[in-house]
Enzyme design. Structure first.
Site, PDB file in Angstrom:
ATOM      1  N   ASP A 137     108.970  20.361  31.169  1.00 50.59           N
ATOM      2  CA  ASP A 137     108.106  20.651  30.018  1.00 50.59           C
ATOM      3  C   ASP A 137     107.880  19.407  29.173  1.00 50.59           C
ATOM      4  OD1 ASP A 137     107.839  23.242  30.831  1.00 50.59           O
ATOM      5  OD2 ASP A 137     109.227  24.091  29.380  1.00 50.59           O
ATOM      6  N   LYS A 151     103.161  27.139  35.950  1.00 47.09           N
ATOM      7  CA  LYS A 151     103.489  27.426  34.545  1.00 47.09           C
ATOM      8  C   LYS A 151     102.344  28.227  33.907  1.00 47.09           C
ATOM      9  CE  LYS A 151     107.409  24.970  34.208  1.00 47.09           C
ATOM     10  NZ  LYS A 151     108.665  25.421  33.577  1.00 47.09           N
TER      11      LYS A 151
END
EC number: 2.5.1.19
Length: 426
Positions: free
Chosen positions: A314, A341
């Protein structure tokens, strides 16, 4: 469509207290539910993903009280699996940190549970987790496409035994399995197929399980043993660390246009792997200072890096936009799981970086970014992905500024992000 124009920022300076970690918040809420006793969670993240988890727990009969600002939650644990005499349908938005753990947890008790979400959730895989749960006797049926939500669980409990689970797509599958393993009928031994991605997120899970009284034996991330007879017991209070992924934007801001930016709520003592983002900034030339519960980033001339960033998937997105302010070509490698994601982040990042003039090579599991001599302004599409919006706020540090489309998508993890970001501008 709403747009937000960010005018050029010449310098940043200040302190930001980072809101609670999404990963820790949703894990802690589920463990507190399964535990005996009442747990008070402080610095809980107030965001969409957490609200989906809380709404589902309430629907399942869990009692809790929230503070006025939604950051303190006093939750009465049930000390047992979740059961329901009536069929339940739970809507989980696009919250992977709610969908995956609840899918596993709801196999433990008795009842019929249907899990649904937004259209993007129907494109986010869950098959590796379901395959593992089925090995332990779970009855899970896909309602549309095999391997993807929506799905229905006809719960009768989870058997003991050996189970294999693929580790190469998402660590959330293993996290979900680990959290429910202590409530199976006996010992559970988990074997990882392939290379386990995002290992630091597994460390978060194991650390939180230990806080609630359950020990996991980790054999080099290849096998995990969970002994029977370990029930979750509330530790009384759980402080949710600041979200290290959210800290990455402010640390990058300090590196690009500091001044000095101090983030509090994460630091040397953090259990989150994404704090290692600060190490990457340091490799790029930033001046980084660590405290137990803070990190300071100071501006410097940045240079490109070539790194495997599988351990910080991330936060690695923030490196992609910080690379626009570094000399040379930055290579971010081993990040295939960007593709599953909130959106296909590799494709989205490549598309939007090209809009501002970068030369981009998008590979199967990597991205290479050569900055333009001077970035140019653009309208940045965010793909209903909070991290795309926050990453491209870095373009406010270019002379041209930037326009962010659908800026409110940050409500998934950081509703107040753009106000906090603006507060740093000098």
């Amino acid at each position: 469509m709403k747009q937000l124009r960010l005018e050029p920022i010449n310098k940043v300076q200040g302190t930001i207290n980072i809101p609670g970690s999404k990963s820790i918040s949703n894990r802690a809420l589920l463990l507190a539910t399964l535990a005996k006793g009442t747990t008070t969670l402080t610095n809980l993240l107030d965001s969409d993903d957490i609200r989906y988890m809380l709404a589902s727990l309430k629907q399942l009969g869990v009692n809790y009280r929230l503070s006025n600002d939604n950051t303190v939650c006093e939750l009465e644990g049930i000390g047992a699996p979740l059961n329901s005499e009536q069929a339940q349908t739970l809507f989980l938005g696009n919250a992977g940190t709610a969908m995956r753990p609840l899918c596993a947890a709801l196999t433990l008790g008795h009842g019929e549970f249907t899990l649904t979400g937004e259209p993007r959730m129907e494109e986010r895989p869950i098959g590796d987790l379901v395959d593992a749960l089925r090995q332990l006797g779970a009855n899970v049926t896909y309602l549309k496409n095999d391997g993807f939500p929506p799905l229905t669980i006809n719960a009768t409990g989870l058997d003991a035994g050996e189970v294999e689970i693929a580790g190469d797509l998402s660590s959330q599958f293993l996290t979900a399995l680990l959290m429910v393993a202590p409530l199976a009928t006996g010992d559970v031994n988990i074997k990882i197929k392939g290379e386990l991605v995002s290992k630091p997120y597994i460390d978060i899970t194991i650390a939180l399980m230990a806080q609630f009284g359950v020990q996991v034996v980790n054999h080099s991330y290849e096998r995990f043993e969970i002994k029977a007879g370990q029930g979750y017991v509330s530790p009384g209070k759980v402080l949710v660390e600041g979200d290290a992924s959210s800290a990455s934007y402010f640390l990058a801001a300090g590196a690009i246009k500091g001044g000095e930016v101090k983030v509090t709520g994460v630091g040397r003592m953090s259990i989150q792997g994404d704090v290692k983002f600060a190490d990457v900034l340091e490799k790029m030339g930033a001046d980084i200072e660590w405290g137990d519960d803070y990190i300071i980033s100071r501006g410097s001339t940045l240079k490109a890096v070539d790194l495997d960033m599988n351990h910080i998937p991330d936060a690695a997105m923030t490196i992609a936009t910080a690379a626009l302010f570094a000399t040379g070509t930055t290579h971010i490698r081993n990040i295939y799981n960007w593709r599953i994601k909130e959106t296909d982040r590799l494709a989205a990042m490549a598309t939007e970086l090209r809009k501002v003039g970068a030369i981009v090579d998008e590979g199967h599991d990597y991205i290479s970014i050569t900055p333009p001599t001077k970035p140019h302004t653009a309208d940045i599409d965010t793909y209903n992905d909070h991290r795309m919006a926050m990453c491209f706020s870095m373009l406010a540090f270019a002379d041209c500024g930037i326009t962010i489309n659908d800026p409110d998508c940050t409500s998934k993890t950081f509703p107040d992000y753009f106000n906090q970001f603006a507060a740093l501008a000098q």
